[in-house]
Design a protein around this motif. Structure first.
Motif, PDB file in Angstrom:
ATOM      1  N   CYS A 245      17.064  74.891  29.860  1.00 39.25           N
ATOM      2  CA  CYS A 245      16.956  76.075  29.018  1.00 39.25           C
ATOM      3  C   CYS A 245      15.572  76.162  28.390  1.00 39.25           C
ATOM      4  O   CYS A 245      15.007  75.151  27.942  1.00 39.25           O
ATOM      5  CB  CYS A 245      18.018  76.027  27.917  1.00 39.25           C
ATOM      6  SG  CYS A 245      18.127  77.536  26.936  1.00 39.25           S
ATOM      7  N   ASP A 247      12.761  78.929  26.009  1.00 34.27           N
ATOM      8  CA  ASP A 247      12.553  80.146  25.237  1.00 34.27           C
ATOM      9  C   ASP A 247      12.065  81.225  26.190  1.00 34.27           C
ATOM     10  O   ASP A 247      11.121  81.017  26.947  1.00 34.27           O
ATOM     11  CB  ASP A 247      11.526  79.906  24.127  1.00 34.27           C
ATOM     12  CG  ASP A 247      11.389  81.103  23.213  1.00 34.27           C
ATOM     13  OD1 ASP A 247      10.739  82.090  23.639  1.00 34.27           O
ATOM     14  OD2 ASP A 247      11.889  81.055  22.086  1.00 34.27           O
ATOM     15  N   SER A 248      12.700  82.393  26.170  1.00 38.18           N
ATOM     16  CA  SER A 248      12.391  83.434  27.147  1.00 38.18           C
ATOM     17  C   SER A 248      11.004  84.041  26.959  1.00 38.18           C
ATOM     18  O   SER A 248      10.487  84.691  27.875  1.00 38.18           O
ATOM     19  CB  SER A 248      13.446  84.539  27.102  1.00 38.18           C
ATOM     20  OG  SER A 248      13.487  85.142  25.809  1.00 38.18           O
ATOM     21  N   ILE A 254      14.083  74.245  25.364  1.00 38.19           N
ATOM     22  CA  ILE A 254      15.103  74.244  24.321  1.00 38.19           C
ATOM     23  C   ILE A 254      16.096  73.130  24.632  1.00 38.19           C
ATOM     24  O   ILE A 254      16.677  73.085  25.720  1.00 38.19           O
ATOM     25  CB  ILE A 254      15.823  75.597  24.237  1.00 38.19           C
ATOM     26  CG1 ILE A 254      14.840  76.706  23.847  1.00 38.19           C
ATOM     27  CG2 ILE A 254      16.976  75.531  23.237  1.00 38.19           C
ATOM     28  CD1 ILE A 254      15.455  78.087  23.836  1.00 38.19           C
ATOM     29  N   LEU A 256      19.500  71.392  24.607  1.00 40.36           N
ATOM     30  CA  LEU A 256      20.881  71.844  24.517  1.00 40.36           C
ATOM     31  C   LEU A 256      21.799  70.705  24.110  1.00 40.36           C
ATOM     32  O   LEU A 256      21.565  69.536  24.443  1.00 40.36           O
ATOM     33  CB  LEU A 256      21.346  72.411  25.863  1.00 40.36           C
ATOM     34  CG  LEU A 256      20.585  73.614  26.407  1.00 40.36           C
ATOM     35  CD1 LEU A 256      21.128  74.000  27.782  1.00 40.36           C
ATOM     36  CD2 LEU A 256      20.657  74.789  25.457  1.00 40.36           C
ATOM     37  N   GLY A 270      24.469  81.400  27.990  1.00 39.35           N
ATOM     38  CA  GLY A 270      23.203  81.985  27.585  1.00 39.35           C
ATOM     39  C   GLY A 270      23.344  82.919  26.399  1.00 39.35           C
ATOM     40  O   GLY A 270      24.436  83.393  26.078  1.00 39.35           O
ATOM     41  N   TRP A 274      17.027  83.161  25.286  1.00 40.06           N
ATOM     42  CA  TRP A 274      17.109  82.017  26.181  1.00 40.06           C
ATOM     43  C   TRP A 274      16.824  82.430  27.625  1.00 40.06           C
ATOM     44  O   TRP A 274      17.194  83.522  28.073  1.00 40.06           O
ATOM     45  CB  TRP A 274      18.506  81.402  26.146  1.00 40.06           C
ATOM     46  CG  TRP A 274      18.773  80.532  24.958  1.00 40.06           C
ATOM     47  CD1 TRP A 274      18.035  80.447  23.814  1.00 40.06           C
ATOM     48  CD2 TRP A 274      19.873  79.645  24.795  1.00 40.06           C
ATOM     49  NE1 TRP A 274      18.600  79.551  22.942  1.00 40.06           N
ATOM     50  CE2 TRP A 274      19.736  79.036  23.514  1.00 40.06           C
ATOM     51  CE3 TRP A 274      20.959  79.290  25.575  1.00 40.06           C
ATOM     52  CZ2 TRP A 274      20.649  78.107  23.026  1.00 40.06           C
ATOM     53  CZ3 TRP A 274      21.869  78.366  25.083  1.00 40.06           C
ATOM     54  CH2 TRP A 274      21.717  77.776  23.830  1.00 40.06           C
ATOM     55  N   GLN A 276      17.820  80.540  31.058  1.00 36.57           N
ATOM     56  CA  GLN A 276      18.544  79.415  31.637  1.00 36.57           C
ATOM     57  C   GLN A 276      18.255  79.323  33.131  1.00 36.57           C
ATOM     58  O   GLN A 276      18.430  80.301  33.867  1.00 36.57           O
ATOM     59  CB  GLN A 276      20.050  79.559  31.412  1.00 36.57           C
ATOM     60  CG  GLN A 276      20.477  79.354  29.968  1.00 36.57           C
ATOM     61  CD  GLN A 276      21.987  79.415  29.802  1.00 36.57           C
ATOM     62  OE1 GLN A 276      22.633  80.337  30.309  1.00 36.57           O
ATOM     63  NE2 GLN A 276      22.567  78.457  29.100  1.00 36.57           N
TER      64      GLN A 276
END
Length: 616
Positions: A245, A247-248, A254, A256, A270, A274, A276
């Protein structure tokens, strides 16, 4: 029972790995290809004879060269089992144990970097020469694959399929443009950010890219370059082994909270912000985008789960989400707001007092790891309220990932009609025991208090009802799912659609005339039940109707102003039945039909009344 269902929903709200996933068909606005809701346009005058074929006597040795651009599902074998009706979101628990799966190190990439299961992805600056070489090699491979896959295709079929692909591509782009424009008009989200999303996880045909690494990321422009090794068509099945994952926006990793037990690992679904990425082991080893900002492109489980009559999944496509309310009307209690991209199971559609289309849904909200996960039932609007000055869909149905096989289980069979509405023309009948290929489903507009679930037959073969139009417990199933149509190849959907259309044409040619089909009547006066023949007409039923599906050609789209009965006077009357009516006769003939106890000559519904209509 309800407590058990809620517990099951809570357990299924996470993503379990390793596990099986299916690439979902596109919904208007997401840019993903949809290969099941449309089809190549086959000439209806074709008699089923074979077209001239491409020479197949050539040496096909080079066809065995490894080609990853289009992937098949032959390496993934799971049995399609009956899905329990109480499962809502994630059917991973039904999968066989995949203990032999592990996350293996990926091979060295073209740029000389190695991605193993400890690496999220590699962000590097390739020199210009390597980048040009990689793109040139990829383009050459695509062209070679495109030539090979059509080598044994009929000449005219190839042309029809290519035209269909072009229409699909144009439609996808237009739907994406319209969706962004609609969100902007409704003041939902940052329009500049939506326009900047270059959908780097999709190829130009709307298929999901499989890649070994992300070679470049330009945070200012949003440009992302991947070392693509394959693409997956909608309907393909993959085996996922690990989830990463980011950060978009910043592409920072990130961490999890992964729940590890003796069985599969549990990952959270999601959400906004995010990105994924799913590591897959089959049909090819690499990485693929699972979700972006909470919008999933793959669904956990097997295709049969998404075509089961007990599970009709929709998803929220409005950026501001969907308001879940306790009652049918908009002034009822607000329970929760379902976020963009959420999966819903829709159980009913009806029209409220304001004339708005409302959906009764089952939804899971909250977070499992935070202990806030719960299951809610309530009503949402299908569309934004035009009185608010906004327009567009709030939730849209998820298309079947692949065609499904349904068997007619109602003793009197299933009536086939040319349209979604029960008042549309009857064009055929499927006797009990018939197996039909189904490519989609939709709600009818009538009756407004309980819209009917309708199933679309493959090959533009018409529509049938899933259930009888009765109040529970008399709403018996007309058909039930028995499996997935194995003749559908996700990589070559055009072939399936053309063959299905030819099958429909052959059935129309072999079937009796329209008059013979009209012996199939509904059982109750004024009822809209979609069933077979009544006892009074069964003795006159041709024997061939009892053995196989029968059809006649649907009426031409060209309208005529001449009365269907006398063929001389103009159509100036409406035959009313229930909430619908047909303009098909002159006033005199319509009155004669009504007083003699005859049925509507178009849909065979009992005639409630006859009115004269005028055009203003």
């Amino acid at each position: 029972m309800e407590e058990l269902e809620c517990q099951t929903l809570a357990e299924e709200a996470e993503i379990l790995l390793p596990g099986s996933f299916v690439v979902l068909q596109g919904i208007p606005g997401d840019g993903v290809a949809n290969t099941i809701d449309s089809s190549p346009e086959l000439d209806s005058t074709e008699d089923g004879n074979l077209f001239e074929e491409v020479d197949e006597d050539e040496d096909d040795d080079d066809d065995e060269e490894e080609d990853y651009h289009h992937l098949t599902n032959d390496t993934v074998v799971f049995s399609e089992t009956t899905i329990a009706p109480n499962i809502l979101n994630n059917p991973i628990s039904l999968l066989p144990r995949l203990s032999n799966l592990s996350v293996k190190p990926l091979q060295s990439t073209a740029s000389g970097h190695t991605v193993n299961h400890h690496d999220s992805f590699i962000v590097v600056d390739d020199n210009e020469e390597q980048e040009i070489h990689r793109k040139s090699k990829r383009k050459s491979k695509e062209e070679s694959s495109h030539t090979k896959k059509n080598k044994n295709l009929k000449v005219q079929d190839y042309e029809l399929i290519e035209k269909w692909k072009t229409r699909r591509r144009i439609k996808q782009e237009q739907e994406r443009h319209d969706w962004i424009a609609g969100q902007d008009a409704n003041k939902y989200g940052d329009i500049s950010k939506m326009k900047a999303e270059n959908r780097w996880w999709l190829d130009r045909d709307g298929r999901l890219k499989v890649f070994k690494e992300i070679s470049k990321v330009d945070l200012k422009s949003g440009f992302v370059d991947t070392c693509m090794i394959a693409s997956l068509s909608p309907g393909s099945t993959v085996v996922g082994t690990n989830l990463i994952c980011f950060d978009s926006l910043s592409f920072e990793t990130i961490k999890l909270d992964v729940a590890t037990t003796q069985g599969p690992c549990s990952y959270p679904r999601g959400r906004a912000g995010w990105l994924q990425i799913l590591k897959i082991e089959s049909p090819v080893e690499g990485m693929i985008v699972l979700s972006y900002n909470g919008y999933c492109f793959l669904g956990p489980g097997l295709p049969a789960f998404y075509t089961d009559p007990q599970n009709w999944f929709w998803r929220v496509t409005c950026r501001e989400g969907a308001f879940l309310r306790e009652g049918l009307e908009l002034d009822s209690k607000h329970l929760s707001t379902l976020t963009y991209g959420s999966f819903l199971r829709v159980a009913r559609r009806t029209i409220n007092q304001q004339g708005l289309s409302r959906l009764f849904v089952h939804a899971t909200v909250g977070e499992h790891h935070e202990g806030t996960l719960r299951t809610l039932k309530g009503w949402i609007s299908e569309y934004l309220n035009p009185k608010s000055g906004q327009q567009g869909a709030i939730a849209q149905p998820m298309p079947f990932p692949v065609p499904a096989l349904y068997k007619v289980v109602l003793p009197l069979g299933a009536t086939i009609r040319c349209g979604i509405e029960l008042s549309s023309v009857q064009i055929g009948h499927a006797p009990v025991g018939s197996t039909l290929s189904i490519v989609g489903r939709a709600f009818s507009q009538h009756p407004i208090h309980q819209c009917i679930e309708r199933l679309k037959l493959a090959g533009n073969g018409g529509w049938i009802s899933l259930r009888l139009c009765e109040h529970p417990p008399d709403d018996d199933l007309v058909v039930n799912q028995v499996g997935i149509d194995g003749t559908f190849d996700p990589n070559y959907p055009g072939r399936f659609h053309l063959e299905a259309q030819r099958k429909v044409l052959r059935e129309q040619t072999d079937s009796p005339m329209q008059a013979d089909l009209m012996v199939f009547e509904e059982t109750k006066p004024g009822d809209l039940s979609e069933i077979g023949s009544s006892d009074s007409s069964s003795n006159n039923t041709p024997s061939r109707i009892k053995r196989k599906v029968v059809r006649h050609r649907p009426p031409s789209e060209k309208r005529s102003d001449v009365c269907l009965i006398c063929l001389t006077e103009s159509r100036n009357a409406t035959i009313v039945h229930g909430e619908t009516g047909h303009i098909c006769c002159c006033l005199q003939c319509a009155r004669i039909l009504k007083h003699s106890g005859e049925r509507c000559p178009v849909c065979r519904f009992p005639i409630d009344k006859v009115i004269q209509h005028f055009y203003a």
